[in-house]
Design a protein around this motif. Structure first.
Motif, PDB file in Angstrom:
ATOM      1  N   VAL A  35       0.835  -1.210   0.000  1.00 34.53           N
ATOM      2  CA  VAL A  35       0.000   0.000   0.000  1.00 34.53           C
ATOM      3  C   VAL A  35       0.868   1.258   0.000  1.00 34.53           C
ATOM      4  O   VAL A  35       0.636   2.185  -0.793  1.00 34.53           O
ATOM      5  CB  VAL A  35      -0.962  -0.009   1.208  1.00 34.53           C
ATOM      6  CG1 VAL A  35      -1.614   1.340   1.414  1.00 34.53           C
ATOM      7  CG2 VAL A  35      -2.019  -1.077   1.024  1.00 34.53           C
ATOM      8  N   VAL A  36       1.859   1.296   0.861  1.00 35.10           N
ATOM      9  CA  VAL A  36       2.719   2.483   0.944  1.00 35.10           C
ATOM     10  C   VAL A  36       3.468   2.699  -0.369  1.00 35.10           C
ATOM     11  O   VAL A  36       3.517   3.814  -0.899  1.00 35.10           O
ATOM     12  CB  VAL A  36       3.694   2.363   2.138  1.00 35.10           C
ATOM     13  CG1 VAL A  36       4.782   3.411   2.055  1.00 35.10           C
ATOM     14  CG2 VAL A  36       2.944   2.499   3.440  1.00 35.10           C
ATOM     15  N   CYS A  37       4.023   1.638  -0.926  1.00 35.69           N
ATOM     16  CA  CYS A  37       4.789   1.789  -2.168  1.00 35.69           C
ATOM     17  C   CYS A  37       3.882   2.078  -3.362  1.00 35.69           C
ATOM     18  O   CYS A  37       4.253   2.839  -4.246  1.00 35.69           O
ATOM     19  CB  CYS A  37       5.627   0.540  -2.421  1.00 35.69           C
ATOM     20  SG  CYS A  37       6.970   0.376  -1.236  1.00 35.69           S
ATOM     21  N   GLY A  38       2.695   1.483  -3.386  1.00 33.68           N
ATOM     22  CA  GLY A  38       1.747   1.789  -4.455  1.00 33.68           C
ATOM     23  C   GLY A  38       1.301   3.244  -4.427  1.00 33.68           C
ATOM     24  O   GLY A  38       1.220   3.909  -5.467  1.00 33.68           O
ATOM     25  N   LEU A  39       1.020   3.756  -3.241  1.00 32.59           N
ATOM     26  CA  LEU A  39       0.643   5.165  -3.125  1.00 32.59           C
ATOM     27  C   LEU A  39       1.802   6.089  -3.484  1.00 32.59           C
ATOM     28  O   LEU A  39       1.600   7.150  -4.075  1.00 32.59           O
ATOM     29  CB  LEU A  39       0.152   5.460  -1.710  1.00 32.59           C
ATOM     30  CG  LEU A  39      -1.213   4.889  -1.353  1.00 32.59           C
ATOM     31  CD1 LEU A  39      -1.514   5.111   0.120  1.00 32.59           C
ATOM     32  CD2 LEU A  39      -2.305   5.485  -2.218  1.00 32.59           C
ATOM     33  N   THR A  40       3.008   5.687  -3.134  1.00 32.02           N
ATOM     34  CA  THR A  40       4.172   6.488  -3.504  1.00 32.02           C
ATOM     35  C   THR A  40       4.337   6.529  -5.018  1.00 32.02           C
ATOM     36  O   THR A  40       4.637   7.581  -5.592  1.00 32.02           O
ATOM     37  CB  THR A  40       5.444   5.933  -2.846  1.00 32.02           C
ATOM     38  OG1 THR A  40       5.247   5.891  -1.429  1.00 32.02           O
ATOM     39  CG2 THR A  40       6.652   6.778  -3.161  1.00 32.02           C
ATOM     40  N   GLY A  41       4.154   5.388  -5.674  1.00 30.85           N
ATOM     41  CA  GLY A  41       4.215   5.354  -7.140  1.00 30.85           C
ATOM     42  C   GLY A  41       3.141   6.198  -7.780  1.00 30.85           C
ATOM     43  O   GLY A  41       3.391   6.916  -8.753  1.00 30.85           O
ATOM     44  N   MET A  42       1.934   6.148  -7.235  1.00 30.33           N
ATOM     45  CA  MET A  42       0.844   6.970  -7.767  1.00 30.33           C
ATOM     46  C   MET A  42       1.137   8.450  -7.573  1.00 30.33           C
ATOM     47  O   MET A  42       0.884   9.261  -8.459  1.00 30.33           O
ATOM     48  CB  MET A  42      -0.472   6.601  -7.082  1.00 30.33           C
ATOM     49  CG  MET A  42      -0.992   5.238  -7.444  1.00 30.33           C
ATOM     50  SD  MET A  42      -2.441   4.772  -6.510  1.00 30.33           S
ATOM     51  CE  MET A  42      -3.681   5.771  -7.309  1.00 30.33           C
ATOM     52  N   LEU A  43       1.665   8.794  -6.424  1.00 29.64           N
ATOM     53  CA  LEU A  43       1.955  10.204  -6.142  1.00 29.64           C
ATOM     54  C   LEU A  43       3.080  10.724  -7.019  1.00 29.64           C
ATOM     55  O   LEU A  43       3.059  11.879  -7.431  1.00 29.64           O
ATOM     56  CB  LEU A  43       2.314  10.375  -4.665  1.00 29.64           C
ATOM     57  CG  LEU A  43       2.461  11.805  -4.183  1.00 29.64           C
ATOM     58  CD1 LEU A  43       1.119  12.522  -4.256  1.00 29.64           C
ATOM     59  CD2 LEU A  43       2.966  11.838  -2.773  1.00 29.64           C
ATOM     60  N   SER A  44       4.038   9.871  -7.339  1.00 31.76           N
ATOM     61  CA  SER A  44       5.150  10.334  -8.171  1.00 31.76           C
ATOM     62  C   SER A  44       4.718  10.565  -9.616  1.00 31.76           C
ATOM     63  O   SER A  44       5.343  11.345 -10.326  1.00 31.76           O
ATOM     64  CB  SER A  44       6.298   9.334  -8.131  1.00 31.76           C
ATOM     65  OG  SER A  44       5.933   8.131  -8.770  1.00 31.76           O
ATOM     66  N   ALA A  45       3.660   9.916 -10.062  1.00 35.22           N
ATOM     67  CA  ALA A  45       3.182  10.106 -11.434  1.00 35.22           C
ATOM     68  C   ALA A  45       2.234  11.294 -11.549  1.00 35.22           C
ATOM     69  O   ALA A  45       2.037  11.826 -12.635  1.00 35.22           O
ATOM     70  CB  ALA A  45       2.478   8.850 -11.920  1.00 35.22           C
TER      71      ALA A  45
END
Length: 123
Positions: A35-45
């Motif tokens: 969850v944390v890494c998925g949200l980080t990936g979404m936020l970076s895009a």
């Protein structure tokens, strides 16, 4: 001002991480990592305001990720060969969490970028 926002987000992320890691199990840790890494990936895009990125991205997600990492690493030093065994066990756990984290960060990034590209093509 940005550092204050990161600090506020970090406090919130530490609270969320502490709540998630009250009784850490292997499944809960992998789920929190994804969850944390998925949200980080979404936020970076996503192109958001720098203030929101400072609070949510660097503060909340950075603190929650460090809480998950600390819960993963739990060595036990008993006996003569225990340091080697616990080092190998921690290395295996961290390798699995790194693979899960990178995979979900990429999926989050691709979900946002793919959705934005599809939206542009359809409109």
């Amino acid at each position: 001002m940005t550092w204050v926002l990161v600090a506020v987000g970090g406090a919130a992320g530490s609270a969320v991480g502490a709540l998630l890691m009250r009784r850490p199990t292997g499944t809960r840790l992998l789920l929190a990592t994804s969850v944390v890494c998925g949200l980080t990936g979404m936020l970076s895009a996503q192109l958001l305001s720098p203030k929101l990125t400072a609070v949510f991205g660097y503060g909340v997600l950075g603190s929650a990720a460090s809480m998950v990492t600390m819960a993963v690493v739990s060595p036990m030093w008993v006996g003569g060969d225990a340091p080697v065994r616990s080092t190998v066990a921690v290395t295996k756990k961290l390798a699995v969490h790194c693979v899960v984290g990178v995979t979900f960060a990429l999926l989050g990034y691709l979900a946002v970028r793919g959705g934005a590209t599809l939206y542009k093509k359809l409109t």
